[in-house]
Design a protein around this motif. Structure first.
Motif, short mmCIF file in Angstrom:
data_model
loop_
_atom_site.label_atom_id
_atom_site.label_comp_id
_atom_site.label_asym_id
_atom_site.label_seq_id
_atom_site.Cartn_x
_atom_site.Cartn_y
_atom_site.Cartn_z
N SER A 133 -9.82 -27.74 89.71
CA SER A 133 -10.52 -27.61 90.99
C SER A 133 -10.92 -28.96 91.57
O SER A 133 -11.43 -29.04 92.69
N GLY A 134 -10.70 -30.04 90.80
CA GLY A 134 -11.07 -31.37 91.24
C GLY A 134 -12.43 -31.84 90.75
O GLY A 134 -12.82 -32.97 91.01
N GLN A 135 -13.14 -30.96 90.02
CA GLN A 135 -14.46 -31.31 89.50
C GLN A 135 -14.33 -32.33 88.37
O GLN A 135 -13.51 -32.18 87.47
N LEU A 136 -15.16 -33.36 88.42
CA LEU A 136 -15.19 -34.37 87.37
C LEU A 136 -16.14 -33.94 86.26
O LEU A 136 -17.21 -33.39 86.53
N HIS A 137 -15.74 -34.22 85.02
CA HIS A 137 -16.56 -33.89 83.86
C HIS A 137 -16.63 -35.10 82.95
O HIS A 137 -15.68 -35.89 82.85
N GLY A 138 -17.74 -35.24 82.26
CA GLY A 138 -17.87 -36.32 81.30
C GLY A 138 -18.97 -36.02 80.30
O GLY A 138 -19.94 -35.31 80.62
N ILE A 139 -18.82 -36.55 79.10
CA ILE A 139 -19.84 -36.35 78.08
C ILE A 139 -19.85 -37.55 77.14
O ILE A 139 -18.79 -38.14 76.84
N LEU A 140 -21.03 -37.94 76.72
CA LEU A 140 -21.22 -39.01 75.74
C LEU A 140 -21.59 -38.37 74.42
O LEU A 140 -22.48 -37.51 74.37
N VAL A 141 -20.90 -38.74 73.36
CA VAL A 141 -21.13 -38.17 72.03
C VAL A 141 -21.27 -39.31 71.04
O VAL A 141 -20.41 -40.21 71.00
N ARG A 142 -22.33 -39.29 70.26
CA ARG A 142 -22.51 -40.35 69.26
C ARG A 142 -23.02 -39.77 67.95
O ARG A 142 -23.68 -38.73 67.91
N PRO A 143 -22.71 -40.45 66.84
CA PRO A 143 -23.21 -40.01 65.54
C PRO A 143 -24.73 -40.09 65.48
O PRO A 143 -25.35 -41.01 66.01
N ALA A 144 -25.32 -39.11 64.80
CA ALA A 144 -26.75 -39.10 64.51
C ALA A 144 -26.93 -38.89 63.01
O ALA A 144 -25.95 -38.87 62.25
N ARG A 150 -25.25 -36.37 68.63
CA ARG A 150 -26.11 -36.37 69.80
C ARG A 150 -25.21 -36.43 71.03
O ARG A 150 -24.31 -37.28 71.10
N THR A 151 -25.44 -35.55 72.00
CA THR A 151 -24.58 -35.49 73.18
C THR A 151 -25.41 -35.65 74.45
O THR A 151 -26.59 -35.30 74.49
N ARG A 152 -24.75 -36.15 75.47
CA ARG A 152 -25.39 -36.34 76.77
C ARG A 152 -24.34 -36.13 77.85
O ARG A 152 -23.34 -36.83 77.90
N ALA A 153 -24.57 -35.14 78.72
CA ALA A 153 -23.64 -34.90 79.82
C ALA A 153 -23.68 -36.08 80.78
O ALA A 153 -24.73 -36.67 81.03
N LEU A 154 -22.52 -36.42 81.33
CA LEU A 154 -22.39 -37.51 82.28
C LEU A 154 -22.07 -36.94 83.66
O LEU A 154 -21.08 -36.25 83.83
N GLY A 155 -22.91 -37.22 84.61
CA GLY A 155 -22.69 -36.70 85.95
C GLY A 155 -23.06 -35.24 86.07
O GLY A 155 -23.76 -34.68 85.23
N LYS A 156 -22.60 -34.62 87.14
CA LYS A 156 -22.91 -33.22 87.42
C LYS A 156 -21.87 -32.33 86.75
O LYS A 156 -20.85 -31.98 87.33
N THR A 157 -22.12 -32.00 85.51
CA THR A 157 -21.15 -31.21 84.74
C THR A 157 -21.88 -30.21 83.87
O THR A 157 -23.01 -30.44 83.44
#
Length: 205
Positions: A99-110, A116-123
């Motif tokens: 649909s053209g929607q951008l998605h992003g996520i930050l994932v790091r070891p804990a 630990r995850t953090r959504a990037l942008g409007k997703t």
């Protein structure tokens, strides 16, 4: 690679189809800070991407001597333009759905193999999984879930990119990052953003 069932997501490669690896091991994929790329033996990654009708599965094996984990109770860094979770070892995953929607996520070891995850942008993307160390560095395995992934079809290409952040002992900010679609460039002021025009194309087989 399409798979009928998802992987174990326990930090191992159990359940992954590893026939089509993505390699991040070249100087021309490295965005640097003060020091240049040290070479694949010091910092590199191999990733495997599988998908089902509902989720995108990633296993990312990172070669590096020290795995730098940011404690969940660490004091805020207070850095302009850079979330604290960015300045630790981990990955960013970016893509554009049909649909053209951008998605992003930050994932790091804990701690204790958790992520630990953090959504990037409007997703609305979420992630689940585990990580573990190995003799060369660490491996994390995740499943990404997003409404836009349900529309994936074999034979199509998914605008996609994978970024592996590099942290080193004694630093406040990350040292650099490997980007699957290529570079080179500078890590300064990039934050957690990634230009969609730079995405690579992931072939869905």
């Amino acid at each position: 690679v399409w798979v009928a069932e998802g992987a174990a997501l326990d930090g191992s490669l159990a359940g992954f189809d590893v026939s089509a690896p993505l390699e991040l091991s070249d100087e021309h994929q490295y965005f640097r800070s003060e020091t240049p790329y040290a070479g694949a033996d010091e910092f590199s990654a191999t990733a495997y991407v599988n998908w089902t009708d509902d989720d995108l599965y990633l296993a990312v094996e990172v070669t590096k001597a020290d795995v730098i984990i940011r404690p969940d109770d660490a004091e805020p860094l207070g850095l302009d333009n850079e979330p604290a979770d960015l300045n630790a070892d981990g990955i960013q995953v970016h893509w554009r759905d049909v649909s053209g929607q951008l998605h992003g996520i930050l994932v790091r070891p804990a701690a204790n193999g958790e992520l630990r995850t953090r959504a990037l942008g409007k997703t609305a993307t979420t992630a689940r999984g585990r990580w573990r160390t190995d003799r060369n560095g660490y491996r994390l395995t995740i499943a990404l879930h997003s409404p836009g992934l349900a529309a994936l079809r074999r034979g199509e290409q998914l605008p996609f990119d994978l970024i592996v952040n590099e942290m080193r002992p004694g630093r406040t900010r990350r040292a650099g990052q490997l980007i699957w679609s290529g570079g080179p460039g500078w890590v300064y002021l990039r934050g957690d953003r990634h230009d969609p025009a730079a995405f690579g194309a992931l072939s869905l087989s």
